[in-house]
Enzyme design. Sequence first.
Site, mmCIF file in Angstrom:
data_model
loop_
_atom_site.group_PDB
_atom_site.id
_atom_site.type_symbol
_atom_site.label_atom_id
_atom_site.label_comp_id
_atom_site.label_asym_id
_atom_site.label_seq_id
_atom_site.Cartn_x
_atom_site.Cartn_y
_atom_site.Cartn_z
ATOM 1 N N LYS A 298 0.782 -1.193 0.022
ATOM 2 C CA LYS A 298 -0.107 -0.112 0.156
ATOM 3 C C LYS A 298 0.795 1.187 -0.080
ATOM 4 O O LYS A 298 2.125 0.984 0.405
ATOM 5 C CB LYS A 298 -1.008 -0.154 1.285
ATOM 6 C CG LYS A 298 -2.060 1.040 1.234
ATOM 7 C CD LYS A 298 -3.277 0.073 0.539
ATOM 8 C CE LYS A 298 -4.459 1.189 0.372
ATOM 9 N NZ LYS A 298 -5.674 0.137 -0.016
HETATM 10 N N1 GLU Z 1 -7.224 0.347 -3.076
HETATM 11 C C1 GLU Z 1 -8.006 -0.887 -3.534
HETATM 12 C C2 GLU Z 1 -8.206 -1.790 -2.158
HETATM 13 O O1 GLU Z 1 -7.988 -1.490 -1.039
HETATM 14 C C3 GLU Z 1 -7.544 -1.647 -4.797
HETATM 15 C C4 GLU Z 1 -6.240 -1.883 -4.659
HETATM 16 C C5 GLU Z 1 -5.721 -2.588 -6.129
HETATM 17 O O2 GLU Z 1 -6.330 -2.572 -6.956
HETATM 18 O O3 GLU Z 1 -4.590 -2.899 -6.153
HETATM 19 O O4 GLU Z 1 -8.280 -3.213 -2.307
#
Ligand code: GLU
Length: 427
Positions: free
Chosen positions: A115
Amino acid sequence: MEHTIPSSEAHLDGPLFRNARQVLEEAGQIINCDPNVLERLKYPRKSVTVSIPVRMDNYNVKVFTGYRVQYNSTLGPYKGGIRYHQNVDLPEVVGLAALMTFKNSVLGLPLGGAKGGVAVDPSKLSRTEKQNLTRRFTSEISDFIGPTKDIPAPDVGTDPQTMAWMMDTYSQEKGGYFQPGVVTGKPVEIGGSMGRNHATGLGVVYVAEKAFEKNRLSMNGAKIVVQGFGNVGSFAALFAHQRGAKIIAVSDVSGGIFNGDGLNIPELIEYTKQNKTVKGFPKSTDIGNEQLLELACDALFPCALENQIDTHNAERIKAKIIIEGANGPITNTATKILSQRGIFIAPDVVANGGGVIVSYFEWVQDIMSFFWDEDEINGRLKSIITKAFETVYKFHTEKNVDMRLAAMACSVQRLEKAMLLRGLYPR
Ligand code: GLU
């Protein structure tokens, strides 16, 4: 169990991550996880902090702080979104990266977890400032990301345009060659996938349908409350509305609106495009965020931020079912209180998995340079997310543990097998 964290591990000391670790620990006991695997799973592999100098419109330079946390890559390249929010800090990003790891594992995707985030209020930036910030942030982390290494995506405060700038910056820095596979959630014109923009919201509703079915309720005519009206909440509300549900209340950062007969969601979406808020929508009355969460309804979709339901309000929640569109909206103690009260929770790692599932499709399509139509995307999304739900539900009923613990247990089982097969490097 309380965890004491030494100051050298201050980056691990956030509420979201403490919750995730606690569930991990409990799930590990239930499945009898190898203690060495469990120990490794409690730590992020790499955390990068960068300073991002940005030329503002008034020509002054302002420095922002950004993070990328790579939690675990046992199952595949690191994968997870980039958040722009004023409250972003390293412990939060660590918690979100851990959740991505457990999400991708329980969904059966060949991806690790990561993240990123920048501590900034994006609503206070002009388009140019947001572009400058995004490009410099991408440049600062460009050696850590890449189509086979770590693939960012949108999250709170970022969108397809942000991903377009990230992709362009990375491609320019790596010799100018088109590299769409470095990020997902891009516009379709430059290697994005059909169905990605609404994927998280659609996944929430696929999971909600399953949860309704298991609880012998019907979505048609059901009263649903949605917290958050961004990318996740607005599409979840729309797809539930299309299935005959009455969305009786929704909220955004400025507050909530209520209509006991159900809000007209397509009109509300048009309204928010013009007015940038749900407030003032015709045929609705104002309602506070706290009050909204506590409304009597069949289902509550918390689709905003983490830690919205904790010990202070868990006793007052009246929904029969909660589908976690956000990451970490319910704390562990609140999960236990709600579960004891017979409230069914579809946990975040499954419920909001639609986004990363279609991100996975986007990445595959970019690598193949061969694109699928929307029906194919939606169908494959439905089959992956409902399969994960069924697996977790089975564990939940067979072992008599709450759905959050069940999801973590299924997730850790898959990670454990892979980690034992790969072994510990160097030994
Ligand atoms: N931000 C989204 C999540 O928390 C998508 C992450 C992604 O598509 O890599 O799952």
